[in-house]
Motif scaffolding. Structure first.
Motif, PDB file in Angstrom:
ATOM      1  N   ALA A  75     -53.722  17.185 -87.780  1.00 49.49           N
ATOM      2  CA  ALA A  75     -52.930  17.137 -86.548  1.00 49.49           C
ATOM      3  C   ALA A  75     -52.124  18.414 -86.366  1.00 49.49           C
ATOM      4  O   ALA A  75     -51.989  18.927 -85.239  1.00 49.49           O
ATOM      5  N   ARG A  76     -51.586  18.938 -87.447  1.00 50.58           N
ATOM      6  CA  ARG A  76     -50.821  20.187 -87.380  1.00 50.58           C
ATOM      7  C   ARG A  76     -51.694  21.337 -86.903  1.00 50.58           C
ATOM      8  O   ARG A  76     -51.288  22.144 -86.053  1.00 50.58           O
ATOM      9  N   GLN A  77     -52.912  21.411 -87.433  1.00 49.08           N
ATOM     10  CA  GLN A  77     -53.819  22.484 -87.046  1.00 49.08           C
ATOM     11  C   GLN A  77     -54.239  22.347 -85.596  1.00 49.08           C
ATOM     12  O   GLN A  77     -54.318  23.333 -84.848  1.00 49.08           O
ATOM     13  N   ALA A  78     -54.487  21.109 -85.176  1.00 44.53           N
ATOM     14  CA  ALA A  78     -54.881  20.872 -83.785  1.00 44.53           C
ATOM     15  C   ALA A  78     -53.775  21.286 -82.825  1.00 44.53           C
ATOM     16  O   ALA A  78     -54.041  21.896 -81.777  1.00 44.53           O
ATOM     17  N   ALA A  79     -52.530  20.988 -83.177  1.00 41.74           N
ATOM     18  CA  ALA A  79     -51.398  21.366 -82.333  1.00 41.74           C
ATOM     19  C   ALA A  79     -51.247  22.883 -82.260  1.00 41.74           C
ATOM     20  O   ALA A  79     -50.993  23.452 -81.185  1.00 41.74           O
ATOM     21  N   ALA A  80     -51.412  23.539 -83.404  1.00 45.57           N
ATOM     22  CA  ALA A  80     -51.295  24.998 -83.434  1.00 45.57           C
ATOM     23  C   ALA A  80     -52.406  25.650 -82.611  1.00 45.57           C
ATOM     24  O   ALA A  80     -52.166  26.582 -81.836  1.00 45.57           O
ATOM     25  N   ASP A  81     -53.639  25.171 -82.769  1.00 45.00           N
ATOM     26  CA  ASP A  81     -54.774  25.751 -82.052  1.00 45.00           C
ATOM     27  C   ASP A  81     -54.623  25.604 -80.538  1.00 45.00           C
ATOM     28  O   ASP A  81     -55.077  26.462 -79.774  1.00 45.00           O
ATOM     29  N   ALA A  82     -53.977  24.517 -80.106  1.00 40.81           N
ATOM     30  CA  ALA A  82     -53.844  24.249 -78.671  1.00 40.81           C
ATOM     31  C   ALA A  82     -52.559  24.816 -78.074  1.00 40.81           C
ATOM     32  O   ALA A  82     -52.327  24.675 -76.872  1.00 40.81           O
ATOM     33  N   GLY A  83     -51.730  25.468 -78.882  1.00 40.90           N
ATOM     34  CA  GLY A  83     -50.493  26.059 -78.378  1.00 40.90           C
ATOM     35  C   GLY A  83     -49.520  25.020 -77.832  1.00 40.90           C
ATOM     36  O   GLY A  83     -48.842  25.251 -76.823  1.00 40.90           O
ATOM     37  N   ILE A  84     -49.423  23.894 -78.493  1.00 37.22           N
ATOM     38  CA  ILE A  84     -48.609  22.773 -78.019  1.00 37.22           C
ATOM     39  C   ILE A  84     -47.112  23.102 -78.082  1.00 37.22           C
ATOM     40  O   ILE A  84     -46.639  23.678 -79.057  1.00 37.22           O
ATOM     41  N   ASP A  85     -46.378  22.714 -77.012  1.00 36.77           N
ATOM     42  CA  ASP A  85     -44.924  22.910 -77.033  1.00 36.77           C
ATOM     43  C   ASP A  85     -44.142  21.600 -76.865  1.00 36.77           C
ATOM     44  O   ASP A  85     -42.916  21.606 -76.848  1.00 36.77           O
ATOM     45  N   LEU A  86     -44.850  20.464 -76.750  1.00 35.72           N
ATOM     46  CA  LEU A  86     -44.192  19.160 -76.695  1.00 35.72           C
ATOM     47  C   LEU A  86     -45.180  18.088 -77.134  1.00 35.72           C
ATOM     48  O   LEU A  86     -46.342  18.101 -76.710  1.00 35.72           O
ATOM     49  N   ILE A  87     -44.720  17.177 -77.991  1.00 36.60           N
ATOM     50  CA  ILE A  87     -45.540  16.050 -78.438  1.00 36.60           C
ATOM     51  C   ILE A  87     -45.005  14.776 -77.805  1.00 36.60           C
ATOM     52  O   ILE A  87     -43.807  14.511 -77.836  1.00 36.60           O
ATOM     53  N   VAL A  88     -45.899  13.995 -77.225  1.00 38.78           N
ATOM     54  CA  VAL A  88     -45.542  12.647 -76.767  1.00 38.78           C
ATOM     55  C   VAL A  88     -46.367  11.679 -77.610  1.00 38.78           C
ATOM     56  O   VAL A  88     -47.604  11.722 -77.577  1.00 38.78           O
ATOM     57  N   CYS A  89     -45.708  10.846 -78.400  1.00 33.36           N
ATOM     58  CA  CYS A  89     -46.424   9.873 -79.217  1.00 33.36           C
ATOM     59  C   CYS A  89     -46.238   8.488 -78.613  1.00 33.36           C
ATOM     60  O   CYS A  89     -45.134   8.096 -78.243  1.00 33.36           O
ATOM     61  N   VAL A  90     -47.346   7.769 -78.485  1.00 34.46           N
ATOM     62  CA  VAL A  90     -47.333   6.433 -77.895  1.00 34.46           C
ATOM     63  C   VAL A  90     -47.968   5.482 -78.902  1.00 34.46           C
ATOM     64  O   VAL A  90     -49.162   5.586 -79.201  1.00 34.46           O
ATOM     65  N   GLY A  91     -47.165   4.568 -79.444  1.00 33.68           N
ATOM     66  CA  GLY A  91     -47.718   3.646 -80.430  1.00 33.68           C
ATOM     67  C   GLY A  91     -46.654   3.115 -81.365  1.00 33.68           C
ATOM     68  O   GLY A  91     -45.462   3.090 -81.033  1.00 33.68           O
ATOM     69  N   GLY A  92     -47.091   2.709 -82.551  1.00 32.95           N
ATOM     70  CA  GLY A  92     -46.205   2.136 -83.542  1.00 32.95           C
ATOM     71  C   GLY A  92     -45.744   3.155 -84.566  1.00 32.95           C
ATOM     72  O   GLY A  92     -45.784   4.370 -84.334  1.00 32.95           O
ATOM     73  N   GLY A  93     -45.346   2.653 -85.729  1.00 27.22           N
ATOM     74  CA  GLY A  93     -44.756   3.515 -86.743  1.00 27.22           C
ATOM     75  C   GLY A  93     -45.704   4.567 -87.293  1.00 27.22           C
ATOM     76  O   GLY A  93     -45.288   5.688 -87.589  1.00 27.22           O
ATOM     77  N   SER A  94     -46.977   4.243 -87.437  1.00 24.74           N
ATOM     78  CA  SER A  94     -47.935   5.226 -87.945  1.00 24.74           C
ATOM     79  C   SER A  94     -48.116   6.383 -86.982  1.00 24.74           C
ATOM     80  O   SER A  94     -48.238   7.548 -87.384  1.00 24.74           O
ATOM     81  N   THR A  95     -48.139   6.074 -85.686  1.00 24.99           N
ATOM     82  CA  THR A  95     -48.277   7.106 -84.659  1.00 24.99           C
ATOM     83  C   THR A  95     -47.051   8.007 -84.632  1.00 24.99           C
ATOM     84  O   THR A  95     -47.164   9.246 -84.605  1.00 24.99           O
ATOM     85  N   THR A  96     -45.880   7.392 -84.649  1.00 24.09           N
ATOM     86  CA  THR A  96     -44.641   8.180 -84.679  1.00 24.09           C
ATOM     87  C   THR A  96     -44.569   8.999 -85.956  1.00 24.09           C
ATOM     88  O   THR A  96     -44.132  10.160 -85.942  1.00 24.09           O
ATOM     89  N   GLY A  97     -45.010   8.406 -87.056  1.00 22.41           N
ATOM     90  CA  GLY A  97     -44.996   9.126 -88.336  1.00 22.41           C
ATOM     91  C   GLY A  97     -45.860  10.362 -88.315  1.00 22.41           C
ATOM     92  O   GLY A  97     -45.504  11.401 -88.890  1.00 22.41           O
ATOM     93  N   LEU A  98     -47.010  10.285 -87.649  1.00 20.33           N
ATOM     94  CA  LEU A  98     -47.878  11.464 -87.563  1.00 20.33           C
ATOM     95  C   LEU A  98     -47.239  12.537 -86.693  1.00 20.33           C
ATOM     96  O   LEU A  98     -47.297  13.733 -87.018  1.00 20.33           O
ATOM     97  N   ALA A  99     -46.620  12.134 -85.592  1.00 17.32           N
ATOM     98  CA  ALA A  99     -45.910  13.108 -84.754  1.00 17.32           C
ATOM     99  C   ALA A  99     -44.813  13.798 -85.559  1.00 17.32           C
ATOM    100  O   ALA A  99     -44.606  15.017 -85.440  1.00 17.32           O
ATOM    101  N   LYS A 100     -44.113  13.042 -86.366  1.00 19.26           N
ATOM    102  CA  LYS A 100     -43.058  13.626 -87.205  1.00 19.26           C
ATOM    103  C   LYS A 100     -43.639  14.621 -88.209  1.00 19.26           C
ATOM    104  O   LYS A 100     -43.023  15.656 -88.496  1.00 19.26           O
ATOM    105  N   ALA A 101     -44.807  14.312 -88.741  1.00 17.80           N
ATOM    106  CA  ALA A 101     -45.429  15.226 -89.703  1.00 17.80           C
ATOM    107  C   ALA A 101     -45.740  16.572 -89.057  1.00 17.80           C
ATOM    108  O   ALA A 101     -45.600  17.633 -89.686  1.00 17.80           O
TER     109      ALA A 101
END
Length: 373
Positions: A75-101
């Protein structure tokens, strides 16, 4: 009184049916141009609804419970490759946990849109699993900048998962009464969270479309998370992190199962906390019968929690999720190593073995059985 309390800075937008509107406002507020949505395939329809008013540069659905390190790295690599400047996570604790990572190593801000009662969205706690060990830490970079609560997004959550997720939130409240940094403010938040959850969850169990019940449960889950974020991780969460990280037990169901046994173990050694919990449960379950001679005691708190769990048809035994008698020695060893020194009751090999055996078998939690272990 003499204490130090920290309240985390975060925007909360609460409104049934307003998720898309609130997400769009936050995107504008952050002046974001490249948005990554993290959501599992199971929750993609909810993500589509919440992000209906914005353009998404990257959809990422590789979500795994307990956030394995290798999943986080992808997920970190995907965000870097896409030049992401904001994450929106929709879901439960696992989804939020990945966004936090992702935020942990990149500093990209997060907008969290919870669809369960997990509470991770309101904390600055991250967790990653590598091998058989789950590691957690605290870093303000992972605290979502905003949380958007919309009870409509929880309608599709099955009752069983609503119950286990809600009891996970209630466990945050209980742990905040005696965790290492517990103070009067997070104890008050935790107690109100208990009251709200004890009111809202039975409404959901009776009628999954009861919006008042779902709103009340979301409100309680937020208070639970705020209390937990301030008080820190107590014995209950240390036990559940071991069971999840080492034995891959499901997160919410494990928390829901273990909670009454930890309360029965700690309650007698923390009478003020037990009294506060007893009062909050009794207030939330307004129709509960009055106790005779033991109101406010640890026994009363356990009895009320057992009654709530019975009404909710809550998970009862760790064996139902793959835990075995042979796993107990390793679990006990890891729990003893992780347990907070300030825990109200003495954490020993004997006491933790008895607690694990009771939770494994699904014995009716009772103060006498565990307090004397």
């Amino acid at each position: 009184m003499n204490f130090e309390h920290i309240t985390l800075g975060q925007r909360v937008l609460f409104g049934t049916g307003k998720a898309a509107e609130h997400v769009a406002k936050e995107v504008v507020r952050h002046e974001a141009r490249r948005i990554m949505c993290i959501s599992s395939e199971f929750e993609r329809s909810l993500a589509d609804k919440a992000l209906a008013s914005i353009d998404v540069a990257l959809w990422h659905s590789d979500v795994v419970q307990h956030v394995p390190v290798e999943t986080a790295e992808k997920a970190r690599q995907a965000a870097a490759d896409a030049g992401i400047d904001l994450i929106v996570c929709v879901g439960g604790g696992s989804t939020t946990g990945l966004a936090k990572a992702v935020a942990l190593t990149s500093g990209i801000p997060i907008i969290a849109v919870p669809t369960t009662y997990a509470g991770s969205e309101a904390t600055n706690v991250w967790g990653l699993t590598e091998g058989a060990t789950k590691t957690t830490g605290i870093d303000d970079k992972v605290l979502p900048a905003a949380v958007i609560y919309d009870a409509e997004l929880t309608i599709g959550l099955p009752v069983a998962l609503s119950v286990s997720s809600g009891l996970n939130a209630l466990a945050h409240c209980v742990d905040s009464l005696w965790a290492p940094k517990a103070d009067p403010i997070n104890q008050a938040l935790g107690a109100e969270g208990v009251r709200a959850l004890a009111d809202g969850l039975p409404r959901i169990a009776r009628n999954p479309h009861d919006m008042k019940g779902r709103e009340t449960a979301l409100y309680g889950a937020y208070l639970a998370a705020v209390a937990f974020a301030s008080a820190g991780s107590g014995l209950h969460h240390k036990i559940c992190h071991v069971l999840g990280g080492t034995f891959n037990l499901p997160h919410a169901e494990t928390h829901a199962t273990v909670l009454p046994y930890v309360l029965a173990f700690n309650g007698p050694a923390a009478p003020d906390a037990a009294a506060r919990l007893s009062a909050a449960l009794r207030s939330g379950m307004a129709d509960v019968s009055a106790s005779e001679g033991r109101a406010g005691t640890a026994e009363d708190a356990v009895s009320l929690l057992n009654e709530l769990r019975s009404r909710l048809d809550a998970p009862v035994a760790l064996r139902d999720y793959g835990f075995t008698e042979a796993d107990i020695p390793e679990a006990v060893r890891r729990v003893i190593a992780a347990a907070p020194p300030s825990n109200p009751a003495a954490v020993t090999e004997e006491s933790m073995t008895e607690l694990m055996r009771a939770a494994l078998a699904g014995e009716v939690p009772a103060v006498r059985a565990l307090a004397t272990a």
